[in-house]
Design a protein around this motif. Sequence first.
Motif, mmCIF file in Angstrom:
data_model
loop_
_atom_site.group_PDB
_atom_site.id
_atom_site.type_symbol
_atom_site.label_atom_id
_atom_site.label_comp_id
_atom_site.label_asym_id
_atom_site.label_seq_id
_atom_site.Cartn_x
_atom_site.Cartn_y
_atom_site.Cartn_z
ATOM 1 N N GLU A 72 0.823 -1.211 0.000
ATOM 2 C CA GLU A 72 0.000 0.000 0.000
ATOM 3 C C GLU A 72 0.855 1.258 0.000
ATOM 4 O O GLU A 72 0.512 2.253 -0.630
ATOM 5 N N ALA A 73 1.972 1.199 0.708
ATOM 6 C CA ALA A 73 2.870 2.363 0.746
ATOM 7 C C ALA A 73 3.421 2.657 -0.646
ATOM 8 O O ALA A 73 3.536 3.821 -1.051
ATOM 9 N N ALA A 74 3.747 1.613 -1.391
ATOM 10 C CA ALA A 74 4.255 1.788 -2.756
ATOM 11 C C ALA A 74 3.174 2.381 -3.647
ATOM 12 O O ALA A 74 3.442 3.297 -4.438
ATOM 13 N N ILE A 75 1.947 1.914 -3.517
ATOM 14 C CA ILE A 75 0.841 2.431 -4.335
ATOM 15 C C ILE A 75 0.577 3.899 -3.999
ATOM 16 O O ILE A 75 0.385 4.719 -4.907
ATOM 17 N N ASP A 76 0.592 4.240 -2.712
ATOM 18 C CA ASP A 76 0.405 5.641 -2.325
ATOM 19 C C ASP A 76 1.511 6.513 -2.892
ATOM 20 O O ASP A 76 1.252 7.625 -3.373
ATOM 21 N N ARG A 77 2.729 6.019 -2.844
ATOM 22 C CA ARG A 77 3.873 6.767 -3.372
ATOM 23 C C ARG A 77 3.769 6.939 -4.892
ATOM 24 O O ARG A 77 4.046 8.009 -5.428
ATOM 25 N N ILE A 78 3.335 5.887 -5.574
ATOM 26 C CA ILE A 78 3.147 5.940 -7.029
ATOM 27 C C ILE A 78 2.126 7.015 -7.373
ATOM 28 O O ILE A 78 2.353 7.867 -8.235
ATOM 29 N N MET A 79 0.979 6.983 -6.697
ATOM 30 C CA MET A 79 -0.091 7.909 -7.025
ATOM 31 C C MET A 79 0.274 9.344 -6.671
ATOM 32 O O MET A 79 -0.058 10.266 -7.412
ATOM 33 N N MET A 80 0.983 9.543 -5.566
ATOM 34 C CA MET A 80 1.396 10.885 -5.193
ATOM 35 C C MET A 80 2.335 11.464 -6.265
ATOM 36 O O MET A 80 2.165 12.588 -6.712
ATOM 37 N N THR A 81 3.286 10.661 -6.710
ATOM 38 C CA THR A 81 4.232 11.103 -7.729
ATOM 39 C C THR A 81 3.538 11.316 -9.063
ATOM 40 O O THR A 81 3.762 12.314 -9.749
ATOM 41 N N TYR A 82 2.678 10.388 -9.438
ATOM 42 C CA TYR A 82 1.976 10.474 -10.722
ATOM 43 C C TYR A 82 1.074 11.702 -10.767
ATOM 44 O O TYR A 82 0.984 12.373 -11.795
ATOM 45 N N ASP A 83 0.405 11.999 -9.655
ATOM 46 C CA ASP A 83 -0.456 13.178 -9.606
ATOM 47 C C ASP A 83 0.350 14.466 -9.704
ATOM 48 O O ASP A 83 -0.147 15.476 -10.194
ATOM 49 N N LEU A 84 1.600 14.440 -9.257
ATOM 50 C CA LEU A 84 2.465 15.607 -9.416
ATOM 51 C C LEU A 84 2.885 15.794 -10.874
ATOM 52 O O LEU A 84 3.085 16.918 -11.327
ATOM 53 N N LEU A 85 3.033 14.692 -11.596
ATOM 54 C CA LEU A 85 3.463 14.759 -12.993
ATOM 55 C C LEU A 85 2.361 15.253 -13.919
ATOM 56 O O LEU A 85 2.620 15.956 -14.890
#
Length: 73
Positions: A2-15
């Motif tokens: 879940e931590a990896a998914i949260d990190r992915i989405m946080m980064t992707y939303d910044l992009l």
Amino acid sequence: MEAAIDRIMMTYDLLLNRSASASAEARVKVTEYVTTLFDGGEKDMNRLTVCGLTYLRELDGSNNPVKAGFTGL
């Protein structure tokens, strides 16, 4: 995982500036993908994050150099 998914989405939303529904759809897709990787034996959060970001960028076409405007000339 879940931590990896949260990190992915946080980064992707910044992009990308995306709507909430598009972000939710991307989360569902990347969750399925990361779950497959995790079940296959990948446990490193950093690798899961990179693979998840790469997967989302391939889905939206931002990894495609032609779509990005690079013609090779």
